[in-house]
Motif scaffolding. Structure first.
Motif, PDB file in Angstrom:
ATOM      1  N   TYR A 183       8.119   1.056  13.109  1.00  0.00           N
ATOM      2  CA  TYR A 183       6.702   2.255  13.005  1.00  0.00           C
ATOM      3  C   TYR A 183       5.878   1.465  12.226  1.00  0.00           C
ATOM      4  CZ  TYR A 183       8.898   3.664   8.701  1.00  0.00           C
ATOM      5  OH  TYR A 183       9.757   4.098   7.436  1.00  0.00           O
ATOM      6  N   GLU A 184       4.421   2.464  12.212  1.00  0.00           N
ATOM      7  CA  GLU A 184       3.740   2.152  11.339  1.00  0.00           C
ATOM      8  C   GLU A 184       3.621   3.847  11.215  1.00  0.00           C
ATOM      9  OE1 GLU A 184      -0.303   0.176  12.303  1.00  0.00           O
ATOM     10  OE2 GLU A 184      -0.878   2.187  12.953  1.00  0.00           O
ATOM     11  N   ASN A 185       3.164   3.801   9.491  1.00  0.00           N
ATOM     12  CA  ASN A 185       2.808   4.863   8.724  1.00  0.00           C
ATOM     13  C   ASN A 185       1.005   5.387   9.028  1.00  0.00           C
ATOM     14  OD1 ASN A 185       1.491   3.888   6.696  1.00  0.00           O
ATOM     15  ND2 ASN A 185       3.379   3.990   5.682  1.00  0.00           N
ATOM     16  N   GLN A 186       0.709   6.368   8.701  1.00  0.00           N
ATOM     17  CA  GLN A 186      -0.810   6.781   8.970  1.00  0.00           C
ATOM     18  C   GLN A 186      -1.342   6.159   8.029  1.00  0.00           C
ATOM     19  OE1 GLN A 186       0.402  11.220   7.797  1.00  0.00           O
ATOM     20  NE2 GLN A 186       0.026  10.555   5.821  1.00  0.00           N
ATOM     21  N   ASN A 187      -0.906   4.533   6.509  1.00  0.00           N
ATOM     22  CA  ASN A 187      -1.976   4.441   5.964  1.00  0.00           C
ATOM     23  C   ASN A 187      -1.564   3.127   7.285  1.00  0.00           C
ATOM     24  OD1 ASN A 187      -2.364   6.555   4.090  1.00  0.00           O
ATOM     25  ND2 ASN A 187      -0.159   5.502   3.314  1.00  0.00           N
ATOM     26  N   GLY A 188      -1.754   2.828   8.568  1.00  0.00           N
ATOM     27  CA  GLY A 188      -1.527   1.499   8.793  1.00  0.00           C
ATOM     28  C   GLY A 188      -0.120   0.461   8.359  1.00  0.00           C
ATOM     29  N   GLU A 189       0.925   0.691   7.761  1.00  0.00           N
ATOM     30  CA  GLU A 189       1.770  -0.188   7.263  1.00  0.00           C
ATOM     31  C   GLU A 189       2.588   0.076   7.672  1.00  0.00           C
ATOM     32  OE1 GLU A 189       1.085   0.861   2.242  1.00  0.00           O
ATOM     33  OE2 GLU A 189       2.274   1.875   3.934  1.00  0.00           O
ATOM     34  N   ALA A 190       3.327  -1.748   8.352  1.00  0.00           N
ATOM     35  CA  ALA A 190       4.336  -1.597   9.509  1.00  0.00           C
ATOM     36  C   ALA A 190       5.907  -2.144   8.430  1.00  0.00           C
ATOM     37  CB  ALA A 190       4.354  -2.848  10.842  1.00  0.00           C
ATOM     38  N   HIS A 191       6.726  -0.782   9.130  1.00  0.00           N
ATOM     39  CA  HIS A 191       7.975  -0.841   8.837  1.00  0.00           C
ATOM     40  C   HIS A 191       9.092  -0.875   9.270  1.00  0.00           C
ATOM     41  CE1 HIS A 191       6.870   0.395   4.293  1.00  0.00           C
ATOM     42  NE2 HIS A 191       6.051   1.565   5.390  1.00  0.00           N
ATOM     43  N   THR A 192      10.152  -1.860   9.681  1.00  0.00           N
ATOM     44  CA  THR A 192      11.640  -2.003  10.026  1.00  0.00           C
ATOM     45  C   THR A 192      12.556  -1.403   9.780  1.00  0.00           C
ATOM     46  OG1 THR A 192      10.130  -3.773  11.088  1.00  0.00           O
ATOM     47  CG2 THR A 192      12.218  -3.839  11.874  1.00  0.00           C
TER      48      THR A 192
ATOM     49  N   ASP B 207      21.843   0.355   3.939  1.00  0.00           N
ATOM     50  CA  ASP B 207      21.668  -0.456   3.012  1.00  0.00           C
ATOM     51  C   ASP B 207      20.534  -0.702   2.912  1.00  0.00           C
ATOM     52  OD1 ASP B 207      20.893  -2.563   1.268  1.00  0.00           O
ATOM     53  OD2 ASP B 207      22.956  -4.011   2.702  1.00  0.00           O
ATOM     54  N   PRO B 208      19.175   0.294   2.042  1.00  0.00           N
ATOM     55  CA  PRO B 208      17.944   0.157   1.544  1.00  0.00           C
ATOM     56  C   PRO B 208      17.419  -1.155   1.807  1.00  0.00           C
ATOM     57  CG  PRO B 208      18.875   1.827   0.796  1.00  0.00           C
ATOM     58  CD  PRO B 208      19.948   1.280   1.069  1.00  0.00           C
ATOM     59  N   LEU B 209      17.961  -2.531   1.325  1.00  0.00           N
ATOM     60  CA  LEU B 209      17.792  -3.569   1.029  1.00  0.00           C
ATOM     61  C   LEU B 209      17.237  -4.191   1.887  1.00  0.00           C
ATOM     62  CD1 LEU B 209      19.130  -4.058  -2.261  1.00  0.00           C
ATOM     63  CD2 LEU B 209      16.390  -3.625  -2.316  1.00  0.00           C
ATOM     64  N   GLN B 210      18.165  -4.154   2.874  1.00  0.00           N
ATOM     65  CA  GLN B 210      18.281  -5.262   4.452  1.00  0.00           C
ATOM     66  C   GLN B 210      17.664  -3.873   5.483  1.00  0.00           C
ATOM     67  OE1 GLN B 210      22.532  -6.374   5.509  1.00  0.00           O
ATOM     68  NE2 GLN B 210      22.722  -7.193   3.669  1.00  0.00           N
ATOM     69  N   GLY B 211      17.246  -2.865   5.291  1.00  0.00           N
ATOM     70  CA  GLY B 211      16.383  -2.017   6.326  1.00  0.00           C
ATOM     71  C   GLY B 211      17.087  -1.240   7.156  1.00  0.00           C
TER      72      GLY B 211
END
Length: 221
Positions: A157-166, A176-180
């Motif tokens: 997904y993409e946040n409102q700042n244009g940053e993509a996260h998986t 496990d946050p380190l592995q998403g």
């Protein structure tokens, strides 16, 4: 023993635990009374303690909420349970027994460490037993090919700042946050679940409201 845990049903887990705790660690004395083996820690036979969850950094399962797990996460917990029961615990019990036979226990490093490690193992076994007992195993492969987000989905997904996260939505005991990997009851997962590709969802955070746009949804084949 391992064959007893091949299934995913909770009865197998409970039966294995009862066989391991109720029968393996106790025996009848000459008066027909049951007494616990002198090398079996009392902590091992207690009911699971809520403090165990805090100790292992695991969030408590809210009342009425199912403990969903992926097959892989469930298998890892069963493997750890079996290793503790069949390998590590017997080894430590033998060390404690040997150390106790050497005399004064107050300054016996092997005995003191062994008893401490035994208590740690017993707490972990109680924790694993409790979690496995309430586990609901769900295989996300049934949604393979779908673009809608459910438990087990890997979402970009993409946040409102244009940053993509998986992120991958998994069980409470698998995050496990380190592995998403995020818990399915986390705020992000709750915002994403049931959305589809190209949808925009709202995430409420302490810093305000964010909008997330779904770019991709994937499931294991």
């Amino acid at each position: 023993m391992e064959a007893l845990l091949n299934g995913n049903d909770k009865q197998s887990i409970l039966l294995f635990y009862k066989l391991s705790v109720g029968f393996r660690c106790c025996k009848e004395n000459y008066f027909g009374q049951v007494r616990y083996n002198e090398h079996m820690s009392k902590a091992f036979i207690k009911e699971a303690d809520p403090d165990d969850e805090e100790e292992f950094g695991a969030p408590a399962i809210p009342a009425g909420i199912k403990n969903y797990m992926t097959p892989q996460g469930h298998q890892r917990m069963k493997d750890e349970f079996l290793h503790l029961m069949d390998v590590e615990r017997p080894e430590i019990v033998n060390i404690v027994h040997w150390a106790a036979s050497n005399g004064d226990r107050s300054e016996n490093g092997d005995y003191i460490y062994g008893k401490k490690r035994l208590r740690e193992i017993d707490r972990r076994i109680r924790f694993l037993t409790k979690r496995l007992d309430i586990a609901e195993v769900f295989d996300p492969r049934i949604h393979h090919g779908s673009d809608q987000i459910y438990f087990g989905a890997t979402v970009t997904y993409e946040n409102q700042n244009g940053e993509a996260h998986t992120v991958t939505i998994v069980g409470v005991d698998e995050f496990d946050p380190l592995q998403g990997k995020i818990s399915w009851i986390s705020p992000v997962a709750r915002a994403l679940i049931k959305a589809r590709v190209d949808d925009t969802v709202t995430l409420r955070t302490p810093g305000g409201i964010e909008e997330l746009t779904i770019l991709e949804v994937d499931y294991p084949a």
